[in-house]
Design a protein around this motif. Structure first.
Motif, PDB file in Angstrom:
ATOM      1  N   LEU A  42     -24.071 -34.348  -1.981  1.00  0.00           N
ATOM      2  CA  LEU A  42     -23.436 -33.499  -1.068  1.00  0.00           C
ATOM      3  C   LEU A  42     -22.035 -33.526  -0.704  1.00  0.00           C
ATOM      4  CD1 LEU A  42     -25.025 -31.345   0.796  1.00  0.00           C
ATOM      5  CD2 LEU A  42     -25.249 -33.156   2.528  1.00  0.00           C
ATOM      6  N   ALA A  43     -21.537 -34.798  -0.606  1.00  0.00           N
ATOM      7  CA  ALA A  43     -20.101 -34.996  -0.536  1.00  0.00           C
ATOM      8  C   ALA A  43     -19.310 -34.566  -1.910  1.00  0.00           C
ATOM      9  CB  ALA A  43     -19.743 -36.565  -0.362  1.00  0.00           C
ATOM     10  N   ALA A  44     -20.016 -34.853  -3.126  1.00  0.00           N
ATOM     11  CA  ALA A  44     -19.193 -34.169  -4.242  1.00  0.00           C
ATOM     12  C   ALA A  44     -19.100 -32.734  -4.145  1.00  0.00           C
ATOM     13  CB  ALA A  44     -19.851 -34.795  -5.568  1.00  0.00           C
ATOM     14  N   LYS A  45     -20.211 -32.135  -3.713  1.00  0.00           N
ATOM     15  CA  LYS A  45     -20.274 -30.606  -3.652  1.00  0.00           C
ATOM     16  C   LYS A  45     -19.296 -30.100  -2.570  1.00  0.00           C
ATOM     17  CE  LYS A  45     -23.087 -27.928  -4.948  1.00  0.00           C
ATOM     18  NZ  LYS A  45     -22.852 -26.935  -6.155  1.00  0.00           N
ATOM     19  N   ALA A  46     -19.099 -30.728  -1.564  1.00  0.00           N
ATOM     20  CA  ALA A  46     -18.195 -30.447  -0.718  1.00  0.00           C
ATOM     21  C   ALA A  46     -16.617 -30.484  -1.027  1.00  0.00           C
ATOM     22  CB  ALA A  46     -18.431 -31.061   0.815  1.00  0.00           C
ATOM     23  N   VAL A  88     -13.546 -39.133   6.487  1.00  0.00           N
ATOM     24  CA  VAL A  88     -14.378 -38.278   7.163  1.00  0.00           C
ATOM     25  C   VAL A  88     -16.029 -39.071   6.967  1.00  0.00           C
ATOM     26  CG1 VAL A  88     -15.208 -35.833   7.614  1.00  0.00           C
ATOM     27  CG2 VAL A  88     -12.897 -36.255   6.906  1.00  0.00           C
ATOM     28  N   PRO A  89     -16.432 -39.026   8.041  1.00  0.00           N
ATOM     29  CA  PRO A  89     -17.807 -39.827   8.225  1.00  0.00           C
ATOM     30  C   PRO A  89     -18.923 -38.852   7.481  1.00  0.00           C
ATOM     31  CG  PRO A  89     -17.494 -39.163  10.346  1.00  0.00           C
ATOM     32  CD  PRO A  89     -16.008 -38.806   9.546  1.00  0.00           C
ATOM     33  N   MET A  90     -19.979 -39.337   6.862  1.00  0.00           N
ATOM     34  CA  MET A  90     -21.033 -38.476   6.155  1.00  0.00           C
ATOM     35  C   MET A  90     -22.000 -38.050   7.214  1.00  0.00           C
ATOM     36  SD  MET A  90     -23.217 -37.138   4.184  1.00  0.00           S
ATOM     37  CE  MET A  90     -22.376 -37.232   2.644  1.00  0.00           C
ATOM     38  N   THR A 133     -16.846 -41.265   4.057  1.00  0.00           N
ATOM     39  CA  THR A 133     -17.337 -42.735   4.387  1.00  0.00           C
ATOM     40  C   THR A 133     -18.571 -42.766   5.125  1.00  0.00           C
ATOM     41  OG1 THR A 133     -16.361 -44.667   5.326  1.00  0.00           O
ATOM     42  CG2 THR A 133     -16.269 -42.710   6.578  1.00  0.00           C
ATOM     43  N   LEU A 134     -18.919 -44.088   5.006  1.00  0.00           N
ATOM     44  CA  LEU A 134     -20.411 -44.230   5.452  1.00  0.00           C
ATOM     45  C   LEU A 134     -21.555 -43.578   4.702  1.00  0.00           C
ATOM     46  CD1 LEU A 134     -19.552 -44.079   9.198  1.00  0.00           C
ATOM     47  CD2 LEU A 134     -20.220 -46.367   7.954  1.00  0.00           C
ATOM     48  N   VAL A 135     -21.179 -43.919   3.292  1.00  0.00           N
ATOM     49  CA  VAL A 135     -22.219 -43.515   2.353  1.00  0.00           C
ATOM     50  C   VAL A 135     -23.211 -44.471   1.830  1.00  0.00           C
ATOM     51  CG1 VAL A 135     -22.499 -42.395  -0.129  1.00  0.00           C
ATOM     52  CG2 VAL A 135     -20.749 -41.629   1.614  1.00  0.00           C
ATOM     53  N   PHE A 136     -24.610 -44.121   2.069  1.00  0.00           N
ATOM     54  CA  PHE A 136     -25.771 -45.271   1.820  1.00  0.00           C
ATOM     55  C   PHE A 136     -26.864 -44.639   0.767  1.00  0.00           C
ATOM     56  CE2 PHE A 136     -23.807 -46.346   5.795  1.00  0.00           C
ATOM     57  CZ  PHE A 136     -23.365 -47.898   5.589  1.00  0.00           C
ATOM     58  N   TYR A 169     -12.541 -38.761  -2.763  1.00  0.00           N
ATOM     59  CA  TYR A 169     -13.254 -40.057  -2.606  1.00  0.00           C
ATOM     60  C   TYR A 169     -14.625 -40.027  -1.979  1.00  0.00           C
ATOM     61  CZ  TYR A 169      -8.575 -42.068  -4.279  1.00  0.00           C
ATOM     62  OH  TYR A 169      -7.458 -41.819  -4.497  1.00  0.00           O
ATOM     63  N   LEU A 170     -15.536 -41.013  -2.750  1.00  0.00           N
ATOM     64  CA  LEU A 170     -16.715 -41.076  -1.754  1.00  0.00           C
ATOM     65  C   LEU A 170     -16.779 -42.640  -1.677  1.00  0.00           C
ATOM     66  CD1 LEU A 170     -19.655 -39.580  -1.326  1.00  0.00           C
ATOM     67  CD2 LEU A 170     -20.533 -41.359  -3.486  1.00  0.00           C
TER      68      LEU A 170
END
Ligand code: G3P
Length: 219
Positions: free
Chosen positions: A122-126, A89-91, A112-115, A130-131
């Motif tokens: 935010l992704a970890a909180k959700a 899933v895109p960021m 995906t698309l993490v910069f 994987y990141l």
């Protein structure tokens, strides 16, 4: 550190699997298009085929939708292909909302698309499984992709987040070594980069000498 291959090419996936070091596969819409896989049915069949080759490893399959409802519907279909499918899933705002929904409903995700480190938090909180920070693309614009991996690894360790860092956009064997040093849990790379780890001139020289000495002694 786990080794994933970043391709939708079945021959390359088989080759990595035969090496005995393959832990999973990541794909994206560009990689699927590169293999000429088009149309929903063919795409779903292709993912099934990849899962069959990988056997027990995770396979990331990316959603095309950009809105929350579309991502959820697509993700549910992808997750049904095989128990090892991870929905990529895109960021984005809708992407984070979708990852939260997937987490609550027992579907594993790859954000995906993490910069940036902020996106990683935010992704970890959700609850992303994987990141995927894109190391090579950060290097491409003159920043330090590997520093980002190190920063995220530090944050995830002190905050005790469960999300696994999957270093992506890997371009060469040195990236793999650096990702391991920086604390990535997984690295996803092209076959060339994996095979590049094999090479050292002293290995070739040493082997040639061993074989020559054996031949001299044994005729
Ligand atoms: O799968 C995403 C990522 O690995 C893409 O790599 O080389 O297109 O930046 P690259």
């Amino acid at each position: 550190m786990k080794f994933f291959i970043d391709t939708a090419n079945l021959a390359q996936i088989r080759e990595a699997k035969d090496l005995g070091v393959l832990d999973g596969v990541t794909t994206n819409p560009s990689l699927m298009a590169k293999e000429g896989i088009t149309g929903t049915d063919n795409i779903l069949k292709h993912y099934k085929e990849i899962c069959k080759i990988v056997e027990t490893g995770d396979v990331s399959a990316e959603v095309i939708s950009t809105d929350f409802e579309g991502m959820v519907e697509e993700g549910k279909i992808l997750a049904e292909i095989d128990e090892n499918i991870v929905v990529k899933v895109p960021m984005t705002k809708d992407g984070i909302k979708a990852i939260s929904w997937f987490t609550a409903n027992g579907i594993r995700t790859n954000c995906t698309l993490v910069f940036s480190a902020g996106q990683a938090i935010l992704a970890a909180k959700a609850g992303a499984t994987y990141l995927s920070p894109f190391v090579g693309r950060i290097d491409d614009i003159g920043w330090d992709g590997m520093q980002l991996i190190e920063d995220i690894a530090h944050i995830y360790a002190i905050q005790d987040y469960d999300t696994m860092i999957l270093a992506a956009s890997i371009r060469n064997p040195l990236h793999i070594v650096k990702a391991a040093q920086a604390g990535a849990h997984v690295v996803t790379c092209p076959l060339d980069s994996i095979l590049g780890l094999l090479n050292h001139p002293l290995t070739d020289i040493g082997l040639a000498k061993f074989l020559a000495d054996h031949k001299k002694a044994n005729g």
